[in-house]
Design a protein around this motif. Structure first.
Motif: not given
Length: 326
Positions: A122-132
């Motif tokens: 979470p320190d490196l990827f503060p937000a996420v979008c996933a599809m399918s």
């Protein structure tokens, strides 16, 4: 290798060493980093519509060929394709790009990579979008065992397990195989019984259709690009991701039941076969608990599995609104 132009205007192909493998990636734009993870059987090129639109909205967009694909290295051992390796690739790529964080976006197999990147770093990827592919925290039974308990032996995930079998089928006619796969999983298909869950015909392609014409979202030049990539690399690397399903489950023990707390976005097509998998609806219903930071869950009417290629305008708007709201 120096930067080279790609088939997409304004997008350059570059190379970096990350997580001890040589990676090829497409890049365009300046601003906060957005990292795009493709799925099977695809390429960085699957994000062609998003790269240019999101870059124009003020972001640095990078889409790698994932481990085993395209211009990126494909290690020989099957056990080098676990989610820990794949997330490690993305974490180290962020550092190789000189950045300290990125919003991570994934589709198909790239979605579990993106979800686990958000869970583990979470320190490196503060937000996420996933599809399918919806988020489901690591559970107490792996999917292959779950299928066996249901008495199912003809699921496509099972067909992919034995090295060499699916490779031989797909490589006999690469362009034809990709045409069938892309078109069968797209939103246009109306033939009952065809698709990628149960392989009633015994093989993957026996359960597909050969379309008389390509759908509007997939041009002949697009298909040529994909076919050229797989003609060069074969299918082994991408299929090895599937051969780590049990290993991923074993390695996921420390995170069983864990939610992803940072801001998240989910997008899928209403005609995506993944949403018809037995657990999919329960996974979507559980989002308030498993994704407490969820900003939106959007099912795009009429779109199939390749949602970001089939409905680029709708996906781009949702994605850019999400990024600008962070």
């Amino acid at each position: 290798m120096s930067d080279i132009s790609s088939p997409v205007a304004g997008v350059l192909l570059k190379r970096a060493k990350a997580n001890a493998i040589d990676m090829c990636y497409a890049e365009t734009g300046t601003g906060p980093l957005v990292l795009f993870c493709h799925g099977w059987p695809e390429s960085w090129y699957s994000w062609r519509h998003q790269l240019t639109a999101v870059a124009a909205a003020g972001f640095r967009c990078v889409a790698p060929d994932m481990r085993g694909y395209g211009g990126t290295e494909a290690p020989e051992p099957i056990d080098q394709y676990t989610l820990l390796h794949l997330v490690g690739d993305m974490a180290e790529l962020v550092k190789a790009l000189g950045e300290t964080s990125a919003v991570i976006v994934g589709h198909d197999w790239g979605a579990p990579v993106a979800w686990h990147a958000a869970l583990w770093r979470p320190d490196l990827f503060p937000a996420v979008c996933a599809m399918s592919v919806p988020w489901a925290p690591p559970g107490y039974v792996d999917i292959l065992t779950a299928l066996e308990k249901l008495g199912i032996t003809d699921f496509y995930l099972q067909y992919f397990q034995k090295p060499g079998v699916a490779e031989a089928e797909l490589q006999a006619d690469i362009r034809g195989a990709l045409r069938r796969i892309y078109c069968t999983a797209g939103g246009e298909l109306s033939e009952p019984g065809k698709g990628f869950a149960r392989l009633t015909g015994g093989t993957l392609l026996a359960n597909t259709i050969d379309p008389p014409v390509l759908p509007a979202w997939l041009g002949e030049a697009d298909l040529d690009f994909y076919a050229g990539e797989f003609a060069r690399t074969g299918f082994r690397g991408g299929l090895n991701w599937y051969r780590n399903l049990r290993r991923n489950w074993e390695l996921g023990g420390p995170w069983r039941g864990q939610p992803i707390r940072q801001k998240s976005l989910f997008i899928a097509g209403s005609r995506d076969g993944v949403l018809k998998f037995p657990a999919a609806q329960a996974q979507l219903d559980a989002f308030p608990k498993t994704l407490p930071g969820l900003v939106g869950s959007h099912i795009i009417d009429g779109a199939g599995h390749w949602v970001q290629q089939e409905r680029p305008e709708a996906v781009n708007k949702l994605l850019i609104d999400f990024l600008k709201g962070l």
